[in-house]
Write an enzyme that holds these catalytic residues in place. Structure first.
Site, PDB file in Angstrom:
ATOM      1  CE1 TYR A 154      -4.858  -2.356  12.282  1.00  9.44           C
ATOM      2  CE2 TYR A 154      -6.331  -1.409  13.926  1.00  9.44           C
ATOM      3  CZ  TYR A 154      -5.244  -1.293  13.090  1.00  9.44           C
ATOM      4  OH  TYR A 154      -4.528  -0.127  13.060  1.00  9.44           O
ATOM      5  CB  THR A 208      -0.941   0.055   1.232  1.00 17.67           C
ATOM      6  OG1 THR A 208      -0.145  -0.056   2.413  1.00 17.67           O
ATOM      7  CG2 THR A 208      -1.965  -1.063   1.208  1.00 17.67           C
ATOM      8  N   GLY A 209       2.121   1.133   0.379  1.00 18.99           N
ATOM      9  CA  GLY A 209       3.034   2.291   0.394  1.00 18.99           C
ATOM     10  C   GLY A 209       3.370   2.727  -1.026  1.00 18.99           C
ATOM     11  CB  VAL A 215     -14.668   9.251   7.681  1.00 18.85           C
ATOM     12  CG1 VAL A 215     -14.061   9.968   8.873  1.00 18.85           C
ATOM     13  CG2 VAL A 215     -15.984   9.875   7.293  1.00 18.85           C
ATOM     14  CB  ILE A 216     -10.867  13.205   6.937  1.00 17.53           C
ATOM     15  CG1 ILE A 216     -11.500  13.468   8.314  1.00 17.53           C
ATOM     16  CG2 ILE A 216     -10.307  14.484   6.318  1.00 17.53           C
ATOM     17  CD1 ILE A 216     -10.652  14.239   9.297  1.00 17.53           C
ATOM     18  CB  ALA A 232       5.371  -2.701   8.425  1.00 12.01           C
ATOM     19  CB  ALA A 233       0.165  -2.504  10.405  1.00 11.97           C
ATOM     20  CB  ILE A 281     -23.528  10.497   6.986  1.00  6.68           C
ATOM     21  CG1 ILE A 281     -22.834  11.858   6.873  1.00  6.68           C
ATOM     22  CG2 ILE A 281     -23.637  10.051   8.444  1.00  6.68           C
ATOM     23  CD1 ILE A 281     -23.518  12.960   7.679  1.00  6.68           C
TER      24      ILE A 281
HETATM   25  C1  UD2 Z   1     -10.475   3.840  12.900  1.00  7.92           C
HETATM   26  C2  UD2 Z   1      -9.199   3.439  12.177  1.00  7.92           C
HETATM   27  C3  UD2 Z   1      -9.002   1.941  12.272  1.00  7.92           C
HETATM   28  C4  UD2 Z   1      -9.076   1.453  13.709  1.00  7.92           C
HETATM   29  C5  UD2 Z   1     -10.386   1.929  14.327  1.00  7.92           C
HETATM   30  C6  UD2 Z   1     -10.443   1.565  15.805  1.00  7.92           C
HETATM   31  C7  UD2 Z   1      -8.916   5.033  10.363  1.00  7.92           C
HETATM   32  C8  UD2 Z   1      -8.985   5.258   8.897  1.00  7.92           C
HETATM   33  N1  UD2 Z   1      -9.264   3.813  10.785  1.00  7.92           N
HETATM   34  O1  UD2 Z   1     -11.595   3.307  12.226  1.00  7.92           O
HETATM   35  O2  UD2 Z   1      -7.735   1.602  11.726  1.00  7.92           O
HETATM   36  O3  UD2 Z   1      -7.979   1.956  14.428  1.00  7.92           O
HETATM   37  O4  UD2 Z   1     -10.501   3.366  14.231  1.00  7.92           O
HETATM   38  O5  UD2 Z   1     -11.676   1.868  16.351  1.00  7.92           O
HETATM   39  O6  UD2 Z   1      -8.515   5.880  11.129  1.00  7.92           O
HETATM   40  N2  UD2 Z   1     -17.988   6.943   7.773  1.00  7.92           N
HETATM   41  C9  UD2 Z   1     -19.040   7.506   7.081  1.00  7.92           C
HETATM   42  N3  UD2 Z   1     -18.948   7.583   5.721  1.00  7.92           N
HETATM   43  C10 UD2 Z   1     -17.853   7.137   5.023  1.00  7.92           C
HETATM   44  C11 UD2 Z   1     -16.782   6.567   5.749  1.00  7.92           C
HETATM   45  C12 UD2 Z   1     -16.894   6.488   7.131  1.00  7.92           C
HETATM   46  O7  UD2 Z   1     -20.054   7.912   7.662  1.00  7.92           O
HETATM   47  O8  UD2 Z   1     -17.848   7.246   3.783  1.00  7.92           O
HETATM   48  C13 UD2 Z   1     -18.099   6.833   9.249  1.00  7.92           C
HETATM   49  C14 UD2 Z   1     -17.915   5.402   9.736  1.00  7.92           C
HETATM   50  O9  UD2 Z   1     -19.121   4.684   9.756  1.00  7.92           O
HETATM   51  C15 UD2 Z   1     -17.397   5.674  11.160  1.00  7.92           C
HETATM   52  C16 UD2 Z   1     -16.609   6.990  11.019  1.00  7.92           C
HETATM   53  O10 UD2 Z   1     -17.039   7.583   9.805  1.00  7.92           O
HETATM   54  O11 UD2 Z   1     -18.475   5.864  12.047  1.00  7.92           O
HETATM   55  C17 UD2 Z   1     -15.107   6.804  10.978  1.00  7.92           C
HETATM   56  O12 UD2 Z   1     -14.805   5.811  10.012  1.00  7.92           O
HETATM   57  P1  UD2 Z   1     -13.297   5.509   9.555  1.00  7.92           P
HETATM   58  O13 UD2 Z   1     -13.354   4.336   8.634  1.00  7.92           O
HETATM   59  O14 UD2 Z   1     -12.637   6.744   9.071  1.00  7.92           O
HETATM   60  O15 UD2 Z   1     -12.550   5.156  10.907  1.00  7.92           O
HETATM   61  P2  UD2 Z   1     -12.929   4.142  12.121  1.00  7.92           P
HETATM   62  O16 UD2 Z   1     -13.140   4.995  13.324  1.00  7.92           O
HETATM   63  O17 UD2 Z   1     -13.986   3.191  11.729  1.00  7.92           O
END
Ligand code: UD2
Length: 327
Positions: free
Chosen positions: A145, A42-43, A187-188, A79-80, A203
């Site tokens: 994970y 992925t890098g 998500v950002i 790395a992960a 969302i």
């Molecule tokens: C984060 C970490 C993950 C793990 C996890 C532990 C990231 C990218 N991932 O997952 O590696 O450490 O935390 O809890 O930092 N969402 C939307 N629309 C979209 C995409 C996401 O609404 O198009 C929502 C999603 O349902 C969630 C939130 O945004 O409620 C954050 O989602 P994410 O995938 O950015 O990160 P997260 O917290 O699931």
């Protein structure tokens, strides 16, 4: 506290071509001899500066790891397999990369007497029982994970206790910034892409779930503090201490991009964590680290930058790559 300077060291960054790793490499390279071990699954090589030694190999390969770690003073382990859903689909496979290879790395560090800073995760807490969540809260991961990161986090502590190896685990909350790309990018970056394309911002669920978003530049600073602290053998939350709902995030991004995108809702994600937010006081107290970049200014600079933050491919000369392939 000022960010500590690290100079004249030989440093290995595993996963150094990835999102967080490559920003760390940028910060270290001017004053140190930096090696990157990355299998480029992925890098992206375009993220690496010229004056870094690249070992194109897999962290699961003991020979590659041994070569990469020979004579180093300091190792940052990034790395992960970062996809939570991939770990659910293939727990053994992600375990090999996220845990077994980490143990190999800790053993290698013991031989070299090298300090180790590892990337742990808020995933160790699962659904937090209290907010903000502190390092002493119950750990109850909800994915392979999270289990793998928790085991790594515990091994890291144990190596300090048993073998006197200086180790630190950093439990990252939701990290964002330039170069975050690909299907597991967070998500950002998804919302910014959607807003830029004037497509609906999607969302998942009601949007009232919340996260602690921390900018990658702050995460790099946290790593530099961890690399120099006396408070080793510990795990630290790395977040801002501020939670933002996904709905507020969508609106902030729509405003920052000037987009006409509608904000739409779809099905919530199965097993989604409702709220996640760091009690960041231990890192502040013991590492002297406080996040500095607020979400609005972080998003603003991301939107104002040229997109993913990738270098122009034409402007990059090939890094000093030791090419080897491992299957
Ligand atoms: C984060 C970490 C993950 C793990 C996890 C532990 C990231 C990218 N991932 O997952 O590696 O450490 O935390 O809890 O930092 N969402 C939307 N629309 C979209 C995409 C996401 O609404 O198009 C929502 C999603 O349902 C969630 C939130 O945004 O409620 C954050 O989602 P994410 O995938 O950015 O990160 P997260 O917290 O699931």
């Amino acid at each position: 506290m000022d960010t500590p300077a690290i100079c004249d060291e030989t440093i290995l960054v595993t996963g150094g071509a990835g999102f967080i790793g490559s920003h760390l490499v940028d910060a270290l390279t001017p004053h140190n001899e930096v090696r990157v071990l990355d299998n480029f699954s992925t890098g992206d090589p375009a993220h690496l500066p010229d004056d870094v030694t690249v070992i194109d190999g897999d962290v699961r390969d003991p020979i590659a790891l041994q070569r990469a770690a020979r004579g180093v003073d300091l190792i940052f382990h990034h790395a992960a397999v970062v996809s939570v859903s991939q770990s659910v689909d293939e727990p053994r496979r992600s375990n090999q990369t996220n845990l077994e290879s980490s143990l190999l790395l800790l053993e290698q560090a013991r031989q070299e007497d090298a300090r180790v800073v590892v990337a742990s995760s808020a995933a160790v807490y699962g659904h937090p029982e209290e907010l903000p969540v502190s390092e002493t809260a119950r750990t109850n991961p909800t994915s392979p994970y999270g289990v793998q990161k928790l085991a790594l986090d515990q091994y890291t502590r144990l190596y300090e206790e048993l073998y006197d190896l200086p180790t630190v685990a950093l439990r990252y909350f939701n990290v964002y910034g330039p170069r975050q790309q690909g299907p597991y990018s967070g998500v950002i970056s998804t919302f910014i892409e959607q807003a830029r394309a004037d497509e609906p911002i999607t969302i998942e669920g009601d949007g009232q779930q919340s996260r602690d978003f921390v900018h990658v530049d702050d995460v790099v600073r946290a790593n530099l503090h961890a690399a120099t602290t006396d408070a080793v053998g510990e795990a630290y939350n790395i977040g801002t201490g501020t939670r933002t709902t996904i709905e507020a995030l969508a609106e902030t991004i729509r405003d920052a991009t000037g987009s006409a995108s509608p904000i739409v809702h779809r099905e919530p994600r199965t097993g989604d964590i409702r709220h996640s937010g760091a009690d960041a006081s231990k890192a502040s107290r013991e590492l002297g680290f406080d996040a500095r970049i607020g979400l609005e200014s972080g998003i603003r600079s991301l939107v104002d930058s040229s997109g993913t933050g990738r270098r122009d491919a034409g402007a990059v000369s090939e890094p000093n790559r030791e090419s080897e392939s491992y299957s």
